[in-house]
Scaffold this active site. Structure first.
Site, PDB file in Angstrom:
ATOM      1  CB  CYS A  72     110.759  45.198  79.178  1.00  0.00           C
ATOM      2  SG  CYS A  72     109.452  44.156  78.492  1.00  0.00           S
ATOM      3  CB  CYS A 140      95.170  48.711  69.517  1.00  0.00           C
ATOM      4  SG  CYS A 140      96.770  49.452  69.948  1.00  0.00           S
ATOM      5  NE  ARG A 272      94.577  53.514  76.567  1.00  0.00           N
ATOM      6  CZ  ARG A 272      95.069  53.314  75.344  1.00  0.00           C
ATOM      7  NH1 ARG A 272      96.257  52.809  75.174  1.00  0.00           N
ATOM      8  NH2 ARG A 272      94.344  53.611  74.289  1.00  0.00           N
TER       9      ARG A 272
HETATM   10  N1  SAM Z   1     107.574  45.092  72.027  1.00  0.00           N
HETATM   11  C1  SAM Z   1     106.735  46.150  71.675  1.00  0.00           C
HETATM   12  C2  SAM Z   1     107.373  47.497  71.899  1.00  0.00           C
HETATM   13  O1  SAM Z   1     108.276  47.622  72.684  1.00  0.00           O
HETATM   14  O2  SAM Z   1     106.902  48.448  71.251  1.00  0.00           O
HETATM   15  C3  SAM Z   1     105.384  46.117  72.360  1.00  0.00           C
HETATM   16  C4  SAM Z   1     105.231  45.764  73.800  1.00  0.00           C
HETATM   17  S1  SAM Z   1     105.999  46.833  74.974  1.00  0.00           S
HETATM   18  C5  SAM Z   1     105.823  45.877  76.428  1.00  0.00           C
HETATM   19  C6  SAM Z   1     104.924  48.231  75.117  1.00  0.00           C
HETATM   20  C7  SAM Z   1     105.235  49.319  76.101  1.00  0.00           C
HETATM   21  O3  SAM Z   1     104.901  48.929  77.412  1.00  0.00           O
HETATM   22  C8  SAM Z   1     106.659  49.795  76.228  1.00  0.00           C
HETATM   23  O4  SAM Z   1     107.010  50.655  75.197  1.00  0.00           O
HETATM   24  C9  SAM Z   1     106.632  50.519  77.556  1.00  0.00           C
HETATM   25  O5  SAM Z   1     106.282  51.876  77.361  1.00  0.00           O
HETATM   26  C10 SAM Z   1     105.535  49.799  78.323  1.00  0.00           C
HETATM   27  N2  SAM Z   1     106.097  48.992  79.427  1.00  0.00           N
HETATM   28  C11 SAM Z   1     106.725  47.815  79.313  1.00  0.00           C
HETATM   29  N3  SAM Z   1     107.135  47.361  80.522  1.00  0.00           N
HETATM   30  C12 SAM Z   1     106.753  48.287  81.431  1.00  0.00           C
HETATM   31  C13 SAM Z   1     106.896  48.405  82.848  1.00  0.00           C
HETATM   32  N4  SAM Z   1     107.538  47.486  83.561  1.00  0.00           N
HETATM   33  N5  SAM Z   1     106.370  49.494  83.439  1.00  0.00           N
HETATM   34  C14 SAM Z   1     105.727  50.440  82.726  1.00  0.00           C
HETATM   35  N6  SAM Z   1     105.571  50.373  81.394  1.00  0.00           N
HETATM   36  C15 SAM Z   1     106.082  49.325  80.743  1.00  0.00           C
HETATM   37 FE1  SF4 Z   2     111.316  46.252  74.813  1.00  0.00          FE
HETATM   38 FE2  SF4 Z   2     108.843  45.693  73.917  1.00  0.00          FE
HETATM   39 FE3  SF4 Z   2     110.746  43.826  73.880  1.00  0.00          FE
HETATM   40 FE4  SF4 Z   2     109.774  44.617  76.209  1.00  0.00          FE
HETATM   41  S1  SF4 Z   2     108.654  43.553  74.627  1.00  0.00           S
HETATM   42  S2  SF4 Z   2     111.961  44.286  75.694  1.00  0.00           S
HETATM   43  S3  SF4 Z   2     109.364  46.783  75.783  1.00  0.00           S
HETATM   44  S4  SF4 Z   2     110.732  45.738  72.731  1.00  0.00           S
END
Ligand code: SAM
Ligand code: SF4
Ligand code: DTB
Length: 339
Positions: A72, A140, A272
Site C-alpha cells: 500500500c 459504500c 469486480r
Molecule cells: N484502509 C482500509 C482497508 O485496508 O480496509 C481501506 C482502504 S484499502 C486501500 C482497500 C484495499 O485496496 C486493500 O484491502 C487492498 O485489497 C487494495 N489495495 C490497496 N493497495 C493496492 C495496490 N497497490 N494494488 C492492488 N490493490 C491494492
Molecule cells: Fe492497509 Fe488500508 Fe492502511 Fe493501506 S490504507 S495501509 S491497505 S489499512
C-alpha cells in the site's frame, strides 16, 4: 434478461458454503476453455451478461495509515510519494459523488486510510453517507476495522456496502501485513454482516502468492455464512517505495482464471475487476468479462493510483456492447438466493 436460467432448479440450491480446497483447486486446473465455458454458463443463470456495475472510488482520507500492508502507498511503513492529508470536507465528498453519478456510476465508495475510524471523522462520515444517498446513489465505505457499534451506526446512516478485503489466504496473510490478523478482518466482516450491510470483500493477485493461496482466499470467501455480495479482484499495483515495488509480473491468464473460479463459486455475487486495469489491454478486459467479471471501478483515479479514464471505459463498453447497470437493486440476488 437472464439467459439459460434453469427452469426446475432453484437458484438458491446452486449456492454452497462448504467448498473443500481440493474442489477449488480442481476448478483452477480445468482446461482454460472448459473453465470459461462453465463460468459463463453460471454467470448467465444469475446476471444479464451484457450489464456491468460501475462503482466510483473517492479517497476521503489520504495517507498516514498506521497499518503496514506491504502493497500500500498509504502506509506510514512505506516510503512512497503519498503524504498524509486531513479528511476531505463534506462539500467536496458530495460534489465528487454528483460528478460520479453524472458519468454513470451507480455506487459511490468512500475510502479512508485508517486502521479504524476515530469518533470525530466518523460523525462527519455518517453525514456524508446520508447526503450521498439523498442524490440517489448506492453508498459504500472502506474505513478499516470496525466495532459492532460502528457497523450499526453506518447501517443507520444508510450505508449499503462495506468493503473490507481479506487480500489473500490465512497462511500467506502474515507475510503481507503484521499490524493486524486475519481474524481481525473476519471479525469486522461479521459485525458488518450482522448490522445488515452488504459485504464487499475480495483480494489481490500478484503479491508472490501461490495457487494454493488463491484457492485459500476464495475458499474463505465462499465459506463465509453468506457469500459477499461484491467480490473485488485486484491485480497488484506495484507502488514505488513499497516492499512489493519489484514483484514479478502477473500472468494475465491467472487473472482470468481467478475471476472465473470466483464466478463459479459465488454465482450471484458481483465480481469486480478492480485495481490494475490501467495495465491491461482491451482484449484482457473482454476475457475477464467473459469469465464472469461484471463490475469495475469507474473513474480516472482509484485511491492514489490511476485508473483508465471514463472515456476509455465508455469506448470499451461500446465495442463490447456492454451496458451500465442503471437500476439500483434494493434486494441483491445473492441475498434472495440465501433465504
Ligand atoms: N484502509 C482500509 C482497508 O485496508 O480496509 C481501506 C482502504 S484499502 C486501500 C482497500 C484495499 O485496496 C486493500 O484491502 C487492498 O485489497 C487494495 N489495495 C490497496 N493497495 C493496492 C495496490 N497497490 N494494488 C492492488 N490493490 C491494492
Ligand atoms: Fe492497509 Fe488500508 Fe492502511 Fe493501506 S490504507 S495501509 S491497505 S489499512
Ligand atoms: C478494492 O478492492 N480495491 C480498491 C477498493 N477496494 C478500495 C482500492 C484499490 C487501491 C489501488 C491502489 C491505490 O489507488 O492506491
Amino acid at each position: 434478461m437472464f439467459i439459460n436460467k434453469p427452469k426446475h432448479t432453484s437458484l438458491a440450491s446452486l449456492l454452497r458454503n462448504n467448498w473443500e480446497k481440493s474442489e477449488i483447486l480442481e476448478l483452477f486446473a480445468l482446461p482454460f476453455n472448459d473453465l470459461l465455458f462453465k463460468a459463463q454458463t453460471i454467470h448467465r443463470q444469475y446476471f444479464d451478461p451484457n450489464e456491468i456495475q460501475l462503482s466510483t472510488l473517492v479517497n476521503i482520507k489520504e495517507g498516514g495509515c498506521p497499518e503496514d500492508c506491504s502493497y500500500c502507498s498509504q502506509s506510514l511503513a512505506n516510503e512512497t510519494e503519498v503524504k498524509a492529508k486531513p479528511m476531505m470536507p463534506l462539500e467536496q465528498i458530495l460534489s465528487s459523488a454528483k460528478a460520479a453519478k453524472e458519468l454513470g456510476a451507480s455506487r459511490f465508495c468512500m475510502g479512508a486510510a485508517w486502521r479504524s475510524p476515530n469518533s470525530r471523522d466518523f460523525k462527519k462520515l455518517l453525514t456524508a453517507i446520508g447526503s450521498v444517498k439523498a442524490i440517489g446513489m448506492e453508498t459504500c465505505a472502506t474505513l478499516g476495522m470496525l466495532s459492532a457499534e460502528q457497523a450499526g451506526a453506518l447501517k443507520n446512516a444508510g450505508l449499503d456496502y462495506y468493503n473490507h478485503n481479506l487480500d489473500t489466504s490465512p497462511e500467506f496473510y502474515p507475510q503481507i501485513i503484521t499490524t493486524r490478523t486475519y481474524q481481525d478482518r473476519l471479525d469486522t466482516l461479521a459485525y458488518v454482516r450482522d448490522a445488515g450491510i452488504n459485504l464487499c470483500c475480495g483480494g489481490i493477485i500478484g503479491m508472490g502468492e501461490t495457487l494454493m493461496d488463491r484457492a485459500g482466499l476464495l475458499q474463505t470467501l465462499v465459506n463465509l455464512p453468506r457469500h459477499p455480495e461484491s467480490v473485488p479482484i485486484n491485480m497488484l499495483i506495484r507502488v514505488q517505495g513499497t516492499p512489493m515495488d519489484s514483484a514479478a509480473d502477473s500472468d494475465p491468464f491467472d487473472l482470468v482464471r481467478i475471476i472465473a473460479v470466483a464466478r463459479i463459486l459465488m454465482p450471484a455475487s458481483w465480481v469486480r475487476l478492480s485495481a490494475g486495469r490501467s495495465e491491461i489491454s482491451d482484449e484482457l478486459h473482454a476475457l475477464c468479462f467473459h469469465a464472469g467479471a461484471n463490475s469495475i471501478f469507474y473513474g480516472d483515479m482509484l485511491l492514489t493510483a490511476e485508473n483508465p479514464s471514463h472515456l476509455k471505459d465508455q469506448a470499451l463498453f461500446r465495442k463490447l456492447g456492454l451496458r451500465e447497470q442503471r437500476e439500483i437493486k434494493s434486494e441483491h440476488p445473492a441475498a434472495c438466493a440465501h433465504h
